[in-house]
Design a protein around this motif. Structure first.
Motif, PDB file in Angstrom:
ATOM      1  N   ARG A 109       0.876  -1.227  -0.421  1.00 54.27           N
ATOM      2  CA  ARG A 109      -0.281   0.079  -0.127  1.00 54.27           C
ATOM      3  C   ARG A 109       0.852   1.664  -0.004  1.00 54.27           C
ATOM      4  O   ARG A 109       0.830   1.681   0.746  1.00 54.27           O
ATOM      5  N   PRO A 110       1.086   1.441  -1.420  1.00 55.00           N
ATOM      6  CA  PRO A 110       2.111   2.013  -1.401  1.00 55.00           C
ATOM      7  C   PRO A 110       1.606   4.228  -1.160  1.00 55.00           C
ATOM      8  O   PRO A 110       0.511   4.165  -0.875  1.00 55.00           O
ATOM      9  N   ILE A 111       2.796   4.985  -0.557  1.00 51.20           N
ATOM     10  CA  ILE A 111       2.151   6.538   0.039  1.00 51.20           C
ATOM     11  C   ILE A 111       2.362   7.589  -1.552  1.00 51.20           C
ATOM     12  O   ILE A 111       3.041   8.660  -1.444  1.00 51.20           O
ATOM     13  N   ASP A 112       3.077   6.630  -2.705  1.00 49.48           N
ATOM     14  CA  ASP A 112       3.800   7.848  -3.740  1.00 49.48           C
ATOM     15  C   ASP A 112       3.699   8.619  -4.229  1.00 49.48           C
ATOM     16  O   ASP A 112       4.347   9.649  -3.914  1.00 49.48           O
ATOM     17  N   GLN A 113       2.152   8.627  -4.726  1.00 49.38           N
ATOM     18  CA  GLN A 113       1.715   9.719  -5.214  1.00 49.38           C
ATOM     19  C   GLN A 113       0.606  10.744  -4.415  1.00 49.38           C
ATOM     20  O   GLN A 113       0.970  11.569  -4.528  1.00 49.38           O
ATOM     21  N   HIS A 114       1.093  10.101  -2.302  1.00 50.25           N
ATOM     22  CA  HIS A 114       0.762  11.585  -1.672  1.00 50.25           C
ATOM     23  C   HIS A 114       1.877  12.525  -1.767  1.00 50.25           C
ATOM     24  O   HIS A 114       1.980  13.121  -2.037  1.00 50.25           O
ATOM     25  N   LYS A 160       5.430  17.266  -2.718  1.00 49.34           N
ATOM     26  CA  LYS A 160       6.582  17.691  -3.179  1.00 49.34           C
ATOM     27  C   LYS A 160       6.242  18.952  -4.467  1.00 49.34           C
ATOM     28  O   LYS A 160       5.962  20.073  -4.423  1.00 49.34           O
ATOM     29  N   ALA A 161       5.161  18.557  -4.904  1.00 48.49           N
ATOM     30  CA  ALA A 161       4.687  19.776  -5.935  1.00 48.49           C
ATOM     31  C   ALA A 161       4.074  20.726  -5.582  1.00 48.49           C
ATOM     32  O   ALA A 161       4.368  22.560  -5.834  1.00 48.49           O
ATOM     33  N   LEU A 162       3.474  20.573  -4.181  1.00 51.67           N
ATOM     34  CA  LEU A 162       2.500  22.037  -3.453  1.00 51.67           C
ATOM     35  C   LEU A 162       4.127  22.753  -2.964  1.00 51.67           C
ATOM     36  O   LEU A 162       3.861  23.766  -2.173  1.00 51.67           O
ATOM     37  N   GLY A 163       5.279  22.392  -3.125  1.00 52.28           N
ATOM     38  CA  GLY A 163       6.143  22.741  -2.369  1.00 52.28           C
ATOM     39  C   GLY A 163       7.052  22.270  -0.488  1.00 52.28           C
ATOM     40  O   GLY A 163       7.777  23.155  -0.390  1.00 52.28           O
ATOM     41  N   HIS A 217       0.216  22.038 -10.076  1.00 51.97           N
ATOM     42  CA  HIS A 217      -0.492  20.997 -11.360  1.00 51.97           C
ATOM     43  C   HIS A 217      -0.054  19.729 -11.218  1.00 51.97           C
ATOM     44  O   HIS A 217       1.002  19.336 -11.219  1.00 51.97           O
ATOM     45  N   ILE A 218      -1.333  18.871 -10.407  1.00 47.08           N
ATOM     46  CA  ILE A 218      -0.690  18.473 -10.197  1.00 47.08           C
ATOM     47  C   ILE A 218      -1.424  16.526 -11.178  1.00 47.08           C
ATOM     48  O   ILE A 218      -2.515  16.718 -11.283  1.00 47.08           O
TER      49      ILE A 218
END
Ligand code: EPZ
Length: 429
Positions: A122-127, A132-135, A156-157
């Motif tokens: 149950r990865p959380i890489d997308q979380h 990270k994209a939000l800074g 934009h994610i």
């Protein structure tokens, strides 16, 4: 260790009322800490995941008041940043939502890797990709994720995979960020829409929830509100499957029929009668059931959280049905338990081939996770003889008063509390 004892063969008849949605409630409760006021959340299911979430929030300084068993008042205004209580966090998957909520409130979070149902990685890489994209920067040390940022800035994610958890967490982190955040390939589940509606009631500016593009314009303040959780789509589907498995006639009340469309469509394909009304559905059988194939998909496809329950139902439908678990890579562990009851199901990776048998036979089985436990209850209700289900703590995580609700429908089901030297029947889940 508590257990359930079911004497099968009784047709379920009558009416059952559905509780609030677990997967909406476990997202909305952490979201309340983003508020600058007191929130009152109604129609919360009285299940152990909620008890655990409230304990976590309370340990972190939120003032929690139980107005009644389904209404909770949360005052987050005195909370100060602290690490989450790791021992509690491992109890469920939804604890990871505190990453997004704490990031949105304090610009930092230290959260241990979440627990929850065990059906594969149950990865959380997308979380983390969203944070990270939000800074934000993050690192994972000794099983604890530390996420921090000076300022969350909208962006934009594009999610690589449709993820309920990542969609929730990014919404929570972005709702008070600066500027516009767009989540592409977002999850569309009813509980995502419920979370967005709750945040907008507090003053957020979110649109597109329920589609695969969600836009979030950051706001400075969120006010305390009173909000009622939507009915639980999966609890409703579970009772629909139980009604069909016992060839009964059950009206499931307090539902949103639109949320059940993929489940209804499959049951109708099997020859089941499903009558939909404004806030209820009636499920009954008046002809032999037909086999059918299932492929689980993100909403609006057939929900993965209904896969074990429908497979238990198909195990007594004549013919060969194919079940394709396209969301999780190992969500068939319960089939070994169903086989103890005489089910004829072979598993190859994400595919289960179900050869329907006339009748299952009651046996001693063990719940391996929440929905697996529900599947074993469905199998026990339809089987000849007595079924004993152990590890029912899994079931208590997601089904409010399931013993009472099924008993009221005519089932012979008891919750046995295992206290030495003898066993004693208790009311309860
Ligand atoms: C939520 O889990 C639900 N839990 C699950 O319900 C449900 O099975 C699942 O969504 C799918 O609908 C809660 O809402 C508390 P995902 P979640 O992120 O968020 C992959 C129940 O029975 N993925 O949508 O953990 C992942 O491996 C529970 O109530 C990544 O690759 O699921 C899976 O294949 C069990 N990277 C797929 O996406 C990520 O960062 C869907 O997972 C995240 C997910």
């Amino acid at each position: 260790m508590d257990k359930l004892v079911i004497s099968g063969g009784h047709k379920l008849k009558g009416t059952v009322s559905i509780s609030g949605a677990k997967n909406a409630a476990v997202a909305i409760l952490p979201a309340t800490i983003l508020s600058d006021g007191v929130c009152k959340i109604e129609n919360i299911p009285a299940i152990s995941d909620i008890t655990l979430m409230c304990r976590i929030l309370s340990d972190m300084g939120a003032n929690i008041k139980m107005i009644n068993k389904n209404t909770i008042e949360i005052d987050p205004t005195k909370m100060v940043f602290c690490e989450t209580p790791n021992d509690l966090m491992r109890g469920m998957r939804a604890s990871c939502y505190l990453m997004g909520a704490l990031l949105g409130k304090f610009s930092k979070a230290s959260v241990c890797l979440p627990g929850g149902c065990d059906f594969g990685t149950r990865p959380i890489d997308q979380h983390l990709k969203g944070f990270k994209a939000l800074g934000a920067d993050y690192d994972i040390n000794a099983g604890v994720i530390h996420v921090e940022c000076k300022k969350l800035v909208g962006t934009h994610i594009y999610l690589d995979v449709v993820s309920v958890g990542a969609t929730v967490n990014i919404m929570l982190a972005a709702v008070k960020s600066e500027g516009l955040t767009v989540i592409e390939n977002a999850a569309k589940e009813p509980h995502i829409v419920d979370l967005a509606n709750f945040l907008n009631c507090m003053g957020a500016d979110i649109f597109g929830a329920g589609t695969d593009v969600i836009k979030i314009r950051g706001v400075k303040k969120l006010k305390g509100v009173t909000y009622s959780i939507i009915p639980d789509q999966i609890e409703a589907g579970t009772y629909m499957a139980a009604a069909v498995a016992t060839r009964g006639d059950v009206t499931i009340e307090n539902v949103i029929p639109k949320h059940l469309e993929s489940i209804t469509a499959k049951l109708e394909e099997m020859g089941v009668n499903v009558e939909s009304f404004d806030e209820s559905v009636r499920v009954f059988c008046d002809k032999p059931l037909q086999k059918c194939n299932i492929k689980t998909m993100p909403h609006p496809g057939f929900p993965t959280d209904m896969q074990p329950q429908i497979t238990a139902l198909l195990s007594t439908v004549e013919g060969t049905s194919i079940v394709n678990e396209a969301v999780w890579d190992n969500r068939f562990r319960y089939i070994e338990e169903l086989s103890r009851m005489g089910a004829k199901i072979s598993v190859d990776g994400r595919l289960a081939v179900v050869e329907g048998v006339k009748k299952l036979t009651g046996a001693k089985v063990s719940a391996t996770d929440l929905r697996a436990g529900a599947a074993l209850i469905i199998a026990g209700l339809s089987a000849n003889g007595k079924t004993t289900i152990e590890n029912i703590n899994h079931i208590e995580r997601g089904y409010e008063n399931i013993v009472e609700k099924l008993t009221n429908l005519g089932a012979d089901i008891k919750h046995i509390s295992h206290i030495f030297p003898e066993e004693e029947e208790v009311s309860g889940i």
